[in-house]
Design an enzyme around this catalytic site. Structure first.
Site, short mmCIF file in Angstrom:
data_model
loop_
_atom_site.label_atom_id
_atom_site.label_comp_id
_atom_site.label_asym_id
_atom_site.label_seq_id
_atom_site.Cartn_x
_atom_site.Cartn_y
_atom_site.Cartn_z
N MET A 1 29.94 23.33 13.37
CA MET A 1 30.20 24.27 14.45
C MET A 1 30.77 25.58 13.89
SD MET A 1 29.34 22.94 17.33
CE MET A 1 28.99 21.37 18.11
N CYS A 2 30.53 26.65 14.57
CA CYS A 2 31.01 27.97 14.17
C CYS A 2 32.49 28.14 14.49
CB CYS A 2 30.21 29.05 14.89
SG CYS A 2 28.41 28.84 14.77
N ARG A 3 33.07 29.23 14.02
CA ARG A 3 34.46 29.58 14.33
C ARG A 3 34.50 31.03 14.81
NH1 ARG A 3 37.22 25.19 15.19
NH2 ARG A 3 35.15 25.00 16.12
N ILE A 86 32.13 33.40 12.38
CA ILE A 86 31.54 32.82 11.17
C ILE A 86 30.62 31.68 11.62
CG2 ILE A 86 33.27 33.51 9.49
CD1 ILE A 86 34.68 30.86 9.93
N ASN A 112 29.76 29.29 19.98
CA ASN A 112 29.95 28.12 19.14
C ASN A 112 29.47 26.91 19.92
OD1 ASN A 112 30.83 26.12 17.36
ND2 ASN A 112 32.93 26.19 18.13
#
Length: 257
Positions: A1-3, A86, A112
């Site tokens: 998963m993204c941040r 990110i 996300n």
């Protein structure tokens, strides 16, 4: 998963949120603690607004920790409102056009999560876009499609109702897995955060107490590493952050409208 990490308040250097905190977004790119993956290295991006509301955008496919330009940019640019992201890719290859945030007009958006049945509903969602938004599409991610669908559903006029309509259009994924959708977006005046999951927990999102310079941050993980100083955004609740404070608005009423 993204941040994700974002900020609204008095103008500050981007590095105060993205680089300098003990659990900054840059730190989370290699050491995330509230995600399935500790490392998020499939590109990064930042959108920021100046004091006139003009929007700037910088994205690249390098891992955030590998690009010296990111640190230099964050040190030199000051902004009263910005969003940084990110990426750990789930849908769409690692290219610049697939990196977040996405921008259109005065709006910027990042996401996300994932839509597990995106390949099934992609053509339907594309067909529902008005021509000017269809022509705006550059990448292949479910995230960009969510953004364009929100715009088509009236994001500028009513973000809560646009979210409700978009969730209805996404529908259900059946046996392909739960829909996970946590997003942060802005029109340059208000910073919005939202999280949703069809089943199970939605990807995390927090809003900070007032920071030492008077603003507030929204982030996937507390930037100071101390969760008690942050408020978790409840699922299916739109968080609206301005320099004056934040408001939590349950989406239930909007979805019933």
């Amino acid at each position: 998963m993204c941040r994700i990490a974002a900020y609204a308040g008095p103008a500050i250097p981007l590095e105060n949120i993205v680089v300098r905190p003990v659990h900054s977004l840059l730190e989370q790119s290699q050491h995330a603690t509230e995600a399935k993956l500790a490392v998020n290295g499939d590109g990064f991006g930042i959108s920021w607004y100046d004091d006139r509301g003009a929007l700037g955008l910088y994205r690249d496919v390098l891992p955030a920790w590998a690009d010296d330009n990111l640190i230099n940019l964050c040190r030199m640019v000051r902004s009263p409102l910005f969003i940084a992201h990110i990426r750990a890719s789930t849908v769409g290859e690692t290219t610049r056009v697939n990196c977040h945030p996405f921008a259109y007009g005065r709006w910027s958006f990042c996401h996300n999560g994932q839509i597990p049945h995106f390949r099934v509903i992609r053509r339907r969602l594309m067909a529902a876009l008005p021509e000017h938004l269809f022509e705006q599409m550059r990448g292949t991610t479910d995230s960009e499609m969510i953004f364009l669908t929100l715009l088509a559903n009236g994001l500028e006029a009513d973000p809560e109702h646009a979210l409700a309509l978009t969730l209805d259009q996404i529908g259900t994924a059946g046996d392909e897995g739960p829909i996970k959708l946590t997003c942060v977006f802005s029109d340059g005046e208000t910073l919005y955060g939202f999280r949703h999951a069809s089943t199970g927990p939605a990807p995390t999102l927090y809003v900070s107490e007032v920071l030492e310079h008077g603003g507030r941050a929204v982030a996937s993980e507390p930037l100071c590493g101390m969760a008690q100083r942050w408020t978790a955004v409840p699922p299916d609740t739109l968080c609206k952050v301005t320099p004056e404070g934040f408001e939590l608005c349950p989406l239930t009423a909007a979805r019933a409208a």
